[in-house]
Design an enzyme around this catalytic site. Structure first.
Site, short mmCIF file in Angstrom:
data_model
loop_
_atom_site.label_atom_id
_atom_site.label_comp_id
_atom_site.label_asym_id
_atom_site.label_seq_id
_atom_site.Cartn_x
_atom_site.Cartn_y
_atom_site.Cartn_z
CG ASP A 43 28.40 19.11 -72.46
OD1 ASP A 43 29.61 19.28 -72.66
OD2 ASP A 43 27.85 17.98 -72.55
CE1 TYR A 48 25.51 14.01 -76.32
CE2 TYR A 48 25.42 16.33 -75.74
CZ TYR A 48 25.92 15.07 -75.52
OH TYR A 48 26.83 14.85 -74.50
CE LYS A 77 30.36 16.15 -74.61
NZ LYS A 77 29.15 16.99 -74.78
CG HIS A 110 31.09 12.13 -77.58
ND1 HIS A 110 29.99 12.68 -78.19
CD2 HIS A 110 30.67 11.73 -76.37
CE1 HIS A 110 28.96 12.63 -77.36
NE2 HIS A 110 29.34 12.05 -76.27
#
Length: 325
Positions: A43, A48, A77, A110
């Protein structure tokens, strides 16, 4: 590894590795180690800040024959600043380039939050702030209907760039609205799920609507201590009821909480960088919680949400931005 089925018939491994908060310097090795341990579900997200390093890990594992691309389930995302339809495909293509992939298995919106566009060359990942160098730095909302973003994501499926699309951090009303407006329903909803936030009605609605569910932060407060977004006494794994069940099954408290998550029929994406924890988090399918044990854990619910823009938006980004109320 057990799986959960999507409406299309695709199957998603029930346990994945969440890449949120894994330091970029560690990410490639963690991905390779996870694949060696048996992980097939990863994921990721542009926000990130470690997709390029994750891509190094995927590339190495595939190149040396440790795994085939078709045996992996890789999710990423769409970030908030790329909600305008003309930015959706370039955002995906940037993630694909960083991840060193030709396609994604799942692409998620997201947040149901549209923010002003930030060009890649100006800042990537762009984060939450329109101008982080300003003394009055704030989030800058953009007026983009969710359906416009969604239809651009539908086009990605038609282009063969993603297999499935879905959403994160949506409630029932937004899901209904999206399904009423589009012929393509979300394949997956990813939301915060743990014994302090069971979201029973939302999970039931998704089950009845044939929308699969993934729970992020499946251990609850553990994900938020380092961000000062949770207090030590809020640790689910320290609950006496959890510890008692763990002793009964000769398992760790974390395994009990994670088993509760997969036994509800949801996928989970716990994060860790430690080999022993990677293995432990996968070892959930050779025992089962009783109906009473599941009920005991259900009753720990406090509707305690740790990841809430209505709280952290103002504290971290000087912008009051509730989305769940």
């Amino acid at each position: 590894m057990k799986t959960i089925a999507l409406k299309s018939g695709c199957e998603v491994p029930s346990v994945g590795l969440g890449l949120w908060k894994i330091d970029p310097s560690e990410t490639a090795q963690v991905v390779c180690s996870a694949i060696e341990c048996g992980y097939r579900h990863f994921d990721a997200a542009s926000d990130y800040g470690n997709e390029a390093e994750a891509g190094d890990g995927f590339h190495k594992a595939i190149a040396d024959g440790s795994i085939r691309r078709e045996d992996l389930w890789i999710t990423s995302k769409l970030w908030n600043t790329y909600h305008r339809p003309e930015h959706v495909r370039p955002a995906l293509e940037r993630s694909l380039s960083d991840l060193k992939l030709d396609y994604l298995d799942l692409y998620l919106m997201h947040f149901p939050i549209a923010l002003a566009f930030v060009p890649f060359e100006e800042r990537y990942p762009p984060g939450w702030l329109a101008d982080p160098n300003s003394q009055a730095a704030k989030m800058q909302p953009d007026r983009v209907p969710l359906i416009d973003t969604w239809q651009a994501m539908v086009d990605l499926v038609g282009a063969g760039l993603v297999r499935e699309i879905g959403v994160c951090n949506f409630g029932v009303s937004l899901l209904r609205d999206l399904m009423n407006a589009s012929a393509t329903p979300p394949a997956m909803l990813q939301v915060e799920l743990h014994p302090y936030l069971t979201q029973d009605k939302l999970v039931r609605f998704c089950r009845e609507s044939e929308i699969a569910v993934t729970g992020f932060s499946p251990l609850g407060a553990q994900s938020y201590f380092s961000l000062n977004m949770a207090d030590a006494e809020e640790a689910v794994i320290e609950q006496p009821a959890i510890r008692e069940i763990a002793l009964r099954h000769h398992r760790s408290a974390a395994q009990i909480v994670l088993r509760w998550g997969v036994q509800r029929g949801t996928a989970i994406v716990p994060k860790t960088t430690k080999i022993d924890r990677l293995k432990e988090n996968l070892s959930l399918f050779d025992f089962e919680l009783s109906g009473e044990e599941m009920s005991v854990i259900d009753r720990l619910n406090q509707n305690r949400r740790f990841n809430d823009p209505g709280d952290f938006g103002e504290a971290a980004f000087h912008t009051f931005f509730p989305i769940y109320e």
